[in-house]
Design a protein around this motif. Structure first.
Motif, PDB file in Angstrom:
ATOM      1  N   PHE A  19       7.902   1.251  -0.259  1.00 34.51           N
ATOM      2  CA  PHE A  19       7.191   1.666  -1.651  1.00 34.51           C
ATOM      3  C   PHE A  19       6.009   1.764  -1.411  1.00 34.51           C
ATOM      4  CE2 PHE A  19      11.424   1.276  -2.810  1.00 34.51           C
ATOM      5  CZ  PHE A  19      12.575   2.355  -2.753  1.00 34.51           C
ATOM      6  N   ILE A  20       5.172   0.730  -1.698  1.00 36.00           N
ATOM      7  CA  ILE A  20       3.722   0.428  -1.386  1.00 36.00           C
ATOM      8  C   ILE A  20       3.580  -0.503  -0.405  1.00 36.00           C
ATOM      9  CG2 ILE A  20       2.099  -0.795  -3.349  1.00 36.00           C
ATOM     10  CD1 ILE A  20       3.867  -0.397  -5.306  1.00 36.00           C
ATOM     11  N   PRO A  21       2.868   0.516   0.818  1.00 32.27           N
ATOM     12  CA  PRO A  21       2.378  -0.127   2.243  1.00 32.27           C
ATOM     13  C   PRO A  21       1.581  -1.484   1.672  1.00 32.27           C
ATOM     14  CG  PRO A  21       2.831   2.388   2.215  1.00 32.27           C
ATOM     15  CD  PRO A  21       3.078   1.939   0.779  1.00 32.27           C
ATOM     16  N   PHE A  22       1.485  -2.596   2.273  1.00 27.89           N
ATOM     17  CA  PHE A  22       1.093  -2.944   2.606  1.00 27.89           C
ATOM     18  C   PHE A  22      -0.754  -2.728   2.562  1.00 27.89           C
ATOM     19  CE2 PHE A  22      -1.389  -7.500   3.584  1.00 27.89           C
ATOM     20  CZ  PHE A  22      -1.193  -8.436   3.082  1.00 27.89           C
ATOM     21  N   LEU A  23      -0.660  -1.934   3.958  1.00 27.00           N
ATOM     22  CA  LEU A  23      -2.207  -1.646   4.754  1.00 27.00           C
ATOM     23  C   LEU A  23      -2.548   0.113   3.701  1.00 27.00           C
ATOM     24  CD1 LEU A  23      -1.264  -2.391   8.510  1.00 27.00           C
ATOM     25  CD2 LEU A  23      -2.817  -3.637   7.025  1.00 27.00           C
ATOM     26  N   GLY A  24      -2.273   0.279   2.363  1.00 26.80           N
ATOM     27  CA  GLY A  24      -1.757   1.621   2.122  1.00 26.80           C
ATOM     28  C   GLY A  24      -1.654   2.729   2.504  1.00 26.80           C
ATOM     29  N   GLY A  25      -1.617   3.698   2.198  1.00 28.42           N
ATOM     30  CA  GLY A  25      -1.202   4.769   2.528  1.00 28.42           C
ATOM     31  C   GLY A  25      -0.146   5.503   1.129  1.00 28.42           C
TER      32      GLY A  25
ATOM     33  N   LEU B  21      -3.481   2.992  -2.656  1.00 31.45           N
ATOM     34  CA  LEU B  21      -4.956   1.669  -2.237  1.00 31.45           C
ATOM     35  C   LEU B  21      -3.568   0.443  -1.265  1.00 31.45           C
ATOM     36  CD1 LEU B  21      -7.105   0.661  -5.213  1.00 31.45           C
ATOM     37  CD2 LEU B  21      -7.514   2.657  -2.653  1.00 31.45           C
ATOM     38  N   SER B  22      -4.440   0.139   0.126  1.00 26.44           N
ATOM     39  CA  SER B  22      -4.007  -1.078   0.847  1.00 26.44           C
ATOM     40  C   SER B  22      -4.116  -2.112  -0.531  1.00 26.44           C
ATOM     41  CB  SER B  22      -4.871  -1.180   1.591  1.00 26.44           C
ATOM     42  OG  SER B  22      -6.331  -1.495   1.306  1.00 26.44           O
ATOM     43  N   VAL B  23      -3.411  -3.203  -0.522  1.00 19.80           N
ATOM     44  CA  VAL B  23      -3.089  -4.723  -0.890  1.00 19.80           C
ATOM     45  C   VAL B  23      -4.674  -5.082  -1.066  1.00 19.80           C
ATOM     46  CG1 VAL B  23      -3.255  -6.884  -1.056  1.00 19.80           C
ATOM     47  CG2 VAL B  23      -1.229  -5.145  -0.527  1.00 19.80           C
ATOM     48  N   ALA B  24      -5.904  -5.274   0.267  1.00 23.36           N
ATOM     49  CA  ALA B  24      -7.351  -5.559   0.518  1.00 23.36           C
ATOM     50  C   ALA B  24      -7.933  -4.510   0.116  1.00 23.36           C
ATOM     51  CB  ALA B  24      -7.382  -5.547   2.390  1.00 23.36           C
ATOM     52  N   ARG B  25      -8.225  -3.749  -0.317  1.00 22.97           N
ATOM     53  CA  ARG B  25      -8.702  -2.756  -1.564  1.00 22.97           C
ATOM     54  C   ARG B  25      -8.301  -3.212  -2.871  1.00 22.97           C
ATOM     55  NH1 ARG B  25     -11.067   2.037  -0.581  1.00 22.97           N
ATOM     56  NH2 ARG B  25     -11.914   1.647  -2.326  1.00 22.97           N
TER      57      ARG B  25
ATOM     58  N   VAL C  71      -5.593 -15.453  -4.770  1.00 19.31           N
ATOM     59  CA  VAL C  71      -4.991 -15.901  -4.344  1.00 19.31           C
ATOM     60  C   VAL C  71      -3.987 -14.937  -3.715  1.00 19.31           C
ATOM     61  CG1 VAL C  71      -3.310 -17.385  -3.828  1.00 19.31           C
ATOM     62  CG2 VAL C  71      -5.056 -18.635  -5.013  1.00 19.31           C
ATOM     63  N   LEU C  72      -4.053 -14.492  -2.602  1.00 24.37           N
ATOM     64  CA  LEU C  72      -3.071 -13.993  -1.915  1.00 24.37           C
ATOM     65  C   LEU C  72      -1.847 -14.300  -0.992  1.00 24.37           C
ATOM     66  CD1 LEU C  72      -2.538 -10.506  -1.091  1.00 24.37           C
ATOM     67  CD2 LEU C  72      -3.495 -10.900   0.662  1.00 24.37           C
ATOM     68  N   TYR C  73      -0.529 -13.935  -1.723  1.00 22.02           N
ATOM     69  CA  TYR C  73       0.624 -14.329   0.130  1.00 22.02           C
ATOM     70  C   TYR C  73       1.230 -13.338  -0.104  1.00 22.02           C
ATOM     71  CZ  TYR C  73       1.006 -19.036  -2.706  1.00 22.02           C
ATOM     72  OH  TYR C  73       0.763 -20.017  -3.102  1.00 22.02           O
ATOM     73  N   GLU C  74       0.811 -13.080   1.413  1.00 22.91           N
ATOM     74  CA  GLU C  74       1.617 -12.074   2.322  1.00 22.91           C
ATOM     75  C   GLU C  74       3.071 -12.364   2.766  1.00 22.91           C
ATOM     76  OE1 GLU C  74       0.809  -9.632   6.355  1.00 22.91           O
ATOM     77  OE2 GLU C  74      -1.129 -10.982   6.109  1.00 22.91           O
ATOM     78  N   VAL C  75       3.881 -11.565   2.565  1.00 22.66           N
ATOM     79  CA  VAL C  75       5.096 -12.353   2.572  1.00 22.66           C
ATOM     80  C   VAL C  75       5.363 -11.352   4.408  1.00 22.66           C
ATOM     81  CG1 VAL C  75       7.929 -12.707   2.064  1.00 22.66           C
ATOM     82  CG2 VAL C  75       5.450 -12.441   0.236  1.00 22.66           C
TER      83      VAL C  75
ATOM     84  N   ALA D 255       2.448  -5.260  -5.670  1.00 26.48           N
ATOM     85  CA  ALA D 255       1.896  -3.398  -6.249  1.00 26.48           C
ATOM     86  C   ALA D 255       0.377  -3.553  -5.913  1.00 26.48           C
ATOM     87  CB  ALA D 255       1.740  -3.576  -7.805  1.00 26.48           C
ATOM     88  N   VAL D 256      -0.604  -2.208  -6.302  1.00 23.06           N
ATOM     89  CA  VAL D 256      -1.300  -2.076  -6.146  1.00 23.06           C
ATOM     90  C   VAL D 256      -2.194  -1.595  -7.485  1.00 23.06           C
ATOM     91  CG1 VAL D 256      -1.684  -2.133  -3.717  1.00 23.06           C
ATOM     92  CG2 VAL D 256      -1.189  -0.410  -5.069  1.00 23.06           C
ATOM     93  N   LEU D 257      -3.986  -1.991  -6.738  1.00 21.28           N
ATOM     94  CA  LEU D 257      -4.730  -1.067  -7.789  1.00 21.28           C
ATOM     95  C   LEU D 257      -4.572   0.069  -8.209  1.00 21.28           C
ATOM     96  CD1 LEU D 257      -6.858  -2.319  -9.746  1.00 21.28           C
ATOM     97  CD2 LEU D 257      -8.353  -1.476  -8.470  1.00 21.28           C
ATOM     98  N   ASP D 258      -4.406   0.284  -9.466  1.00 23.42           N
ATOM     99  CA  ASP D 258      -3.692   2.188  -9.449  1.00 23.42           C
ATOM    100  C   ASP D 258      -4.961   3.452 -10.165  1.00 23.42           C
ATOM    101  OD1 ASP D 258      -2.480   4.256  -8.855  1.00 23.42           O
ATOM    102  OD2 ASP D 258      -0.780   3.883 -11.205  1.00 23.42           O
TER     103      ASP D 258
END
Length: 373
Positions: free
Chosen positions: A222-228, A240-244, A289-293, A197-200
């Motif tokens: 569904f919810i791209p890691f890089l956003g969009g 939003l992206s995960v980073a944002r 803490v972020l886990y990128e799979v 998920a990302v910030l909504d």
């Protein structure tokens, strides 16, 4: 599709799924649930057999709505740390419990856990109003922030939950809702975990410190890691992206924006690997803490039931245990108990029976000869 939505919107909130299709042209139940998930805009957890969980349904009146949640604890005793777990869009609290195995891990660690239901037209296909998403809850402007506030207040007032140790985790649309609660009601929680998920809500909404765990697949459709816009996302709403999303909490927590990085190999042999980013603050070594799979999809990694059309669910990370361990690091679990890597977090080893054979000591393999090195 819009015709179906219009027909469903006229039904009462408690209408069974069988009312959503013509009586003599009703597709199989699995297909009905998949169609509803598409209308809601995000995937759902399938109703395949999963972990057996002893949960009972309870209700709570909030405004003009009767809201439901699943809980395994009824007896008042010592107030326990509480985990609130929020399901994906087109799912329910009971389905999330079966799909993740989170209850067993949480209970072993000394938590009480509850699985609230979102709102919707089908008994097992609910959504959350996380801001810009999703489905029934968002369209009808359901105040899910007020519901979760009321749920915490009730469980504390009933003597079941420790107000100073409340934790929140969500997956997919439920993860978006967890993000919204972290932004709009940070005083309720000691730590929050988000999966796929990302910030909504706008990032500037995040103003108060909040320890955050985020788990996300690099190939989430569904919810791209890089956003969009995700290729499986029916609503085609950009995210939003995960980073944002995590940047807002790194800033609010006063954490170092340059993380330490740890790579976890593909020991499961499923083609995925894990990269862990840990952002430490002066007071919290695990502030964010972020886990990128890597190679992973829209999933609860390590779960027993996949998400429909979500892509690969990595078995190189046990999400339920990772979430509970993160909460333990932020004041949860049983106090004054060290965690044993060979047991679920919080579990206490039993004393061996009097007639039990002693365990053989671990042997150290002989060192390799110089020629073999």
């Amino acid at each position: 599709m819009s015709t179906i939505v219009d027909q469903w919107s006229t039904l009462p909130a408690h209408a069974p799924m069988t009312l959503c299709f013509p009586k003599h042209h009703r597709p199989p139940r699995a297909l009905r649930r998949a169609v509803l998930a598409a209308v809601c805009g995000l995937s759902l957890l399938t109703a395949l057999p999963g972990q057996a969980v002893d949960l009972s349904l309870k209700t709570l009146r909030v405004g003009n709505l009767s809201r439901a949640y699943f809980s395994e604890r009824n007896v008042v005793g010592e107030a326990l740390p509480l985990i609130i777990a929020l399901h994906a869009s087109g799912s329910s609290g009971s389905l999330m419990a079966r799909a993740t195995g989170l209850t067993e891990i949480a209970e072993a660690a000394g938590y009480m856990i509850v699985y609230p239901n979102g709102t919707g037209l089908a008994i097992d296909a609910r959504t959350w109003n996380s801001g810009g998403c999703c489905g029934y809850a968002q369209m009808h402007k359901v105040d899910d922030v007020a519901f979760l506030r009321a749920l915490v207040d009730k469980l504390v007032a009933d003597g079941l939950a420790d107000r100073q140790r409340i934790y929140l985790v969500g997956v997919s649309n439920g993860g978006m809702m967890a993000y919204r609660m972290a932004a709009e009601a940070p005083e309720l929680f000691r730590a929050v975990a988000v999966v796929s998920a990302v910030l909504d809500v706008p990032p500037e909404t995040v103003k108060a410190p909040m320890p955050l765990l985020h788990i996300h697949g690099s190939d989430d459709p569904f919810i791209p890691f890089l956003g969009g816009m995700g290729k499986q996302e029916v609503s085609q709403v950009p995210r939003l992206s995960v980073a944002r999303s995590i940047e807002a909490f790194i800033k609010a927590d006063g954490a170092n924006p340059r993380p330490t990085v740890n790579d976890i190999p593909d020991t499961a042999g499923d083609g995925t690997t894990i990269r862990q980013y840990t952002y430490a603050s002066k007071t919290d070594p695990q502030a964010v803490v972020l886990y990128e799979v890597k190679g992973g999809g829209h999933a609860w990694p390590g779960g027993v039931v996949p998400i429909i059309n979500g892509g690969k669910s990595s078995q190189n990370l046990d999400t339920s245990r990772t979430v509970v361990s993160f909460f333990n690091a932020h004041g949860g679990g049983r106090k004054n108990e060290a965690e044993d890597d060979q047991l679920p977090p919080g579990a206490t080893p039993l004393k061996p029976a009097a007639n039990a054979a002693p365990r053989a000591p671990a042997t150290t393999p002989p060192a390799a000869s110089p020629a073999a090195r």
